[in-house]
Design a protein around this motif. Structure first.
Motif, PDB file in Angstrom:
ATOM      1  N   PHE A 108       0.833  -1.203   0.000  1.00 58.31           N
ATOM      2  CA  PHE A 108       0.000   0.000   0.000  1.00 58.31           C
ATOM      3  C   PHE A 108       0.866   1.252   0.000  1.00 58.31           C
ATOM      4  O   PHE A 108       0.651   2.176  -0.796  1.00 58.31           O
ATOM      5  N   PHE A 109       1.858   1.300   0.884  1.00 58.42           N
ATOM      6  CA  PHE A 109       2.697   2.493   0.987  1.00 58.42           C
ATOM      7  C   PHE A 109       3.492   2.719  -0.300  1.00 58.42           C
ATOM      8  O   PHE A 109       3.653   3.853  -0.749  1.00 58.42           O
ATOM      9  N   ALA A 110       3.975   1.647  -0.882  1.00 55.36           N
ATOM     10  CA  ALA A 110       4.706   1.774  -2.140  1.00 55.36           C
ATOM     11  C   ALA A 110       3.790   2.251  -3.255  1.00 55.36           C
ATOM     12  O   ALA A 110       4.181   3.070  -4.093  1.00 55.36           O
ATOM     13  N   GLY A 111       2.552   1.766  -3.241  1.00 58.51           N
ATOM     14  CA  GLY A 111       1.623   2.144  -4.293  1.00 58.51           C
ATOM     15  C   GLY A 111       1.219   3.605  -4.230  1.00 58.51           C
ATOM     16  O   GLY A 111       1.247   4.313  -5.241  1.00 58.51           O
ATOM     17  N   VAL A 112       0.851   4.088  -3.050  1.00 60.03           N
ATOM     18  CA  VAL A 112       0.357   5.466  -2.963  1.00 60.03           C
ATOM     19  C   VAL A 112       1.479   6.482  -3.105  1.00 60.03           C
ATOM     20  O   VAL A 112       1.256   7.616  -3.530  1.00 60.03           O
ATOM     21  N   THR A 113       2.699   6.092  -2.761  1.00 62.69           N
ATOM     22  CA  THR A 113       3.823   7.024  -2.886  1.00 62.69           C
ATOM     23  C   THR A 113       4.546   6.885  -4.217  1.00 62.69           C
ATOM     24  O   THR A 113       5.286   7.787  -4.614  1.00 62.69           O
ATOM     25  N   GLY A 114       4.353   5.738  -4.883  1.00 63.25           N
ATOM     26  CA  GLY A 114       5.096   5.483  -6.124  1.00 63.25           C
ATOM     27  C   GLY A 114       6.543   5.144  -5.871  1.00 63.25           C
ATOM     28  O   GLY A 114       7.378   5.238  -6.781  1.00 63.25           O
ATOM     29  N   SER A 115       6.857   4.718  -4.643  1.00 65.47           N
ATOM     30  CA  SER A 115       8.236   4.442  -4.269  1.00 65.47           C
ATOM     31  C   SER A 115       8.613   2.999  -4.579  1.00 65.47           C
ATOM     32  O   SER A 115       8.131   2.069  -3.930  1.00 65.47           O
ATOM     33  N   LYS A 116       9.472   2.798  -5.557  1.00 68.02           N
ATOM     34  CA  LYS A 116       9.957   1.461  -5.864  1.00 68.02           C
ATOM     35  C   LYS A 116      10.944   0.971  -4.811  1.00 68.02           C
ATOM     36  O   LYS A 116      11.118  -0.231  -4.624  1.00 68.02           O
ATOM     37  N   SER A 117      11.580   1.900  -4.115  1.00 71.62           N
ATOM     38  CA  SER A 117      12.554   1.495  -3.100  1.00 71.62           C
ATOM     39  C   SER A 117      11.883   0.773  -1.945  1.00 71.62           C
ATOM     40  O   SER A 117      12.462  -0.139  -1.346  1.00 71.62           O
ATOM     41  N   LEU A 118      10.646   1.166  -1.619  1.00 66.83           N
ATOM     42  CA  LEU A 118       9.934   0.466  -0.562  1.00 66.83           C
ATOM     43  C   LEU A 118       9.674  -0.973  -0.957  1.00 66.83           C
ATOM     44  O   LEU A 118       9.844  -1.899  -0.171  1.00 66.83           O
ATOM     45  N   VAL A 119       9.265  -1.177  -2.209  1.00 64.40           N
ATOM     46  CA  VAL A 119       8.997  -2.529  -2.684  1.00 64.40           C
ATOM     47  C   VAL A 119      10.274  -3.348  -2.696  1.00 64.40           C
ATOM     48  O   VAL A 119      10.320  -4.498  -2.266  1.00 64.40           O
ATOM     49  N   GLY A 120      11.367  -2.746  -3.177  1.00 67.05           N
ATOM     50  CA  GLY A 120      12.629  -3.460  -3.267  1.00 67.05           C
ATOM     51  C   GLY A 120      13.186  -3.840  -1.915  1.00 67.05           C
ATOM     52  O   GLY A 120      13.735  -4.926  -1.730  1.00 67.05           O
TER      53      GLY A 120
END
Length: 696
Positions: free
Chosen positions: A663-675
């Protein structure tokens, strides 16, 4: 349950064409011009069905507000949409409050034109906020009647004497383009507490424990009467089975005992927030504003004590909490006074649970009147006091026209333009049929610039994992003479949702909301509610701690279980605060982004259909102790009526519940969170939810 306003302030008019263009809202005919007068909307719809019992005495003092139109409504709508649309070049390029005012607020000259007329009618002009949204006005009933060409009257309605205009209000035609409406002359527009303790005989008709009346109308009362949970209960879902009670047809037996009340670590763990906290994402740097009526005198002490006892690794520090309170209060008796303290307590402790380092600003309205609550929200927005606002009150149903919601909608647009996420709980009466006799959604959750938060039932496992989630909808049967009655269980309450009949479908819902929901009434696609959901079911509710008054005359801190979408909204507000921190700045109006993420791992799709689970609850008959006996009830899960959970978007849980890091990666657009974290919530499901059997 969240607090419900039983009726809408219904005297308002003005320019509505822009709303019709921006959200495809059915346009409202311009108010007529009669004899040099501009005719505003008429008396409230409820008053047309009520018996008039007499005129308000001419010397009675009245306080109300005159709401003004934006200077450029089309431009305001365009800006709010542009900065909220992920496909726009202006996405998240928010404006300041000063910039908004300079472009869209009524001018000083326009305000003077209105106030000069008011003063000429013998009325006193009071507060005017910086954005010139409204003018506070007071005066004798005779002056109000004369100024607006009406007759303020008493009506007998639902067993009470209420006050409202007996005829439509009118103003000089020269002011018609400036005035959006008049608010505060309808006495039914009062909010009531909606945080359900889930008690039995001690609960009032709106789902709350009893509230202490006070004789003064300006002095806030002391702590509310105590509510004590009986037992047995489970520390996690399914821990204890009710093997001694009869089986309940149609559900899994033996039924587990109700949850005692989840604690903050359980909520964070189940929703996959722990991974974020371990990486330093805990809401720091963000401010969440909470709006309710009145103010608990023990809130900081209670919330601090609660965190110390139930979340010791995340204390609430005094510098994290602040308040903005009015100089005086009014309508305390009518509003239930200290019944609002529990709502405030829940909201503060829930926000801290999901954003333990965020700052919390409590903004207390002067009363539970719609006009005072709206003023409190406007104070936050027009002074940019927070990045997220959580509101746990609303109307059972929608107003009958766009012109009735001018003030609220203007504030919601300004919040979007400034990058403030405006959240409202979606309601605690499901489809509202059992409550009002009519299928409807609640306002203000249905406003297209609001993120409406629905409710779920949540099973947290022994290890703190996510067991399952279902739609919150509760039916109740009581154990009498060894048998359950009634059968099937009678509907009690549940997460609000459905289809608006006021706002047509906003662009962000197109292609996501099924036609069977958006066109439920057969007259085209309309706004669907809610947008997202989190736990709200009191049977899988949240533990709160509050100073309460005991029968022996003492007052002391005690804890009890609570639920409602007024739990769901502040929990999600804390999640948004953490997302703001991860984003490095405010996310703004969330819905366009949330719907783009629908069907992705950002959300858990809450899609289990039908009633298969129930829990057993044992309550003190008097809400305090066993001296008057115990009441044993069975409470079903996912008994939701004409709204129901299904695959994809549904009108109980929206696009779903937030799924941890994804969720946090999606709403922020942060790929680093996903990685860094693999994207998931660890124990959450990213596909269809399999409903687990209760532990036996």
């Amino acid at each position: 349950m969240r607090r419900t306003l039983p009726a809408r302030v219904a005297v308002a008019a003005g320019s509505t064409a822009v709303l019709a263009v921006a959200f495809a809202v059915p346009s409202v005919a311009n108010a007529a011009e009669t004899g040099g007068r501009h005719v505003l909307n008429g008396k409230p719809a409820w008053a047309a069905q009520a018996a008039r019992v007499g005129a308000v005495p001419s010397t009675t003092g009245l306080s109300f507000k005159v709401v003004l139109n934006l200077r450029d409504e089309a431009g305001a709508e365009a800006l709010a949409q542009s900065v909220s649309d992920p496909s726009s070049a202006n996405y998240r390029k928010f404006v300041s409050a000063a910039q908004w005012r300079s472009r869209f607020a009524p001018t000083d000259a326009q305000v003077k034109q209105v106030t000069s007329w008011l003063k000429s009618q013998g009325l006193k002009v009071g507060q005017i906020p910086a954005n010139h949204r409204y003018v506070m006005v007071s005066g004798a009933t005779a002056s109000v009647n004369s100024a607006f060409g009406t007759s303020m009257s008493h009506f007998r309605y639902k067993g009470r004497t209420e006050t409202a205009p007996a005829t439509a209000l009118t103003i000089p035609a020269s002011l018609g383009s400036l005035v959006a409406g008049v608010a505060g002359l309808d006495s039914t527009a009062r909010a009531t507490p909606q945080s359900s303790t889930g008690s039995t005989n001690s609960v009032s008709t709106d789902g709350l424990r009893g509230m202490t009346k006070v004789t003064s109308d300006t002095t806030l009362p002391g702590p509310p009467d105590v509510f004590v949970n009986s037992g047995p209960c489970s520390s996690y879902y399914g821990q204890k089975s009710a093997t001694s009670v009869p089986t309940l047809p149609g559900v899994k037996n033996p039924m587990p005992y109700v949850v005692c009340g989840y604690k903050p670590p359980q909520i964070r763990s189940a929703y996959g927030e722990d991974t974020m906290l371990q990486s330093g994402y805990d809401g720091r740097g963000a401010t969440v504003a909470i709006v309710d009526a009145f103010a608990s005198p023990t809130i900081l002490k209670d919330a601090t004590n609660y965190a110390k006892k139930n979340d010791p690794s995340h204390p609430l520090r005094s510098y994290q909490f602040s308040q903005s309170l009015p100089a005086s209060y009014n309508s305390i008796d009518e509003c239930g006074g200290n019944g609002w303290y529990g709502e405030e307590t829940l909201d503060v402790e829930a926000v801290h649970a999901t954003a333990p380092q965020a700052n919390i600003l409590y903004v207390g309205a002067a009363s539970c009147g719609d006009y005072d609550l709206n003023s409190a929200v406007n104070t936050v927005v027009d002074n940019q006091l927070a990045q997220v606002i959580s509101n746990s009150y609303g109307f059972s149903g929608e107003p009958t026209s766009i012109s009735d919601v001018a003030e609220d909608h203007q504030t919601a647009m300004q919040a979007a333009g400034e990058g403030i996420s405006l959240l409202f709980s979606a309601g605690d009466n499901g489809d509202e049929i059992a409550n009002t006799g009519t299928r409807t959604v609640d306002y203000e959750a249905s406003d297209p610039y609001v993120t409406a938060v629905g409710g779920t039932s949540l099973a947290v496992t022994q290890s703190g994992g996510y067991g399952w989630e279902q739609g919150w909808g509760t039916g109740k049967s009581t154990l009498k003479d060894g048998a359950w009655t009634p059968l099937p269980p009678a509907y009690v309450y549940g997460g609000g949702g459905g289809t608006s009949q006021l706002f047509k479908q906003p662009k962000y819902q197109q292609g996501v909301v099924p036609t069977s929901i958006s066109n439920y009434f057969g007259n085209g696609a309309y706004r669907a509610v809610p947008d997202v959901a989190m736990v709200g079911d009191p049977q899988t509710g949240f533990l709160v701690g509050e100073t309460q008054a005991f029968p022996d005359g003492t007052t002391k801190y005690s804890e009890y279980r609570i639920g409602g979408t007024s739990l769901s909204s502040p929990l999600f507000a804390g999640v948004v605060a953490v997302a703001n921190q991860a984003n490095g700045g405010p996310l703004g109006f969330l819905n366009p982004k949330l719907y783009k993420l629908a069907g992705t791992p950002a959300f858990t799709d809450v899609n289990h259909q039908g009633v298969t689970d129930a829990v057993v609850r044992v309550d003190f008959a008097n809400g305090v102790d066993a001296s008057d006996g115990l009441v044993t009830t069975a409470r079903t899960i996912n008994q939701t009526g004409t709204i129901f959970t299904r695959k994809g978007y549904d009108d109980v849980t929206g696009v779903g519940s937030p799924n941890g890091v994804s969720f946090f990666a999606g709403v922020t657009g942060s790929k680093s969170l996903v990685g860094a974290h693999g994207g998931g919530g660890g124990t959450k499901h990213t596909g269809p939810v399999t409903v687990a059997k209760p532990l036996r």
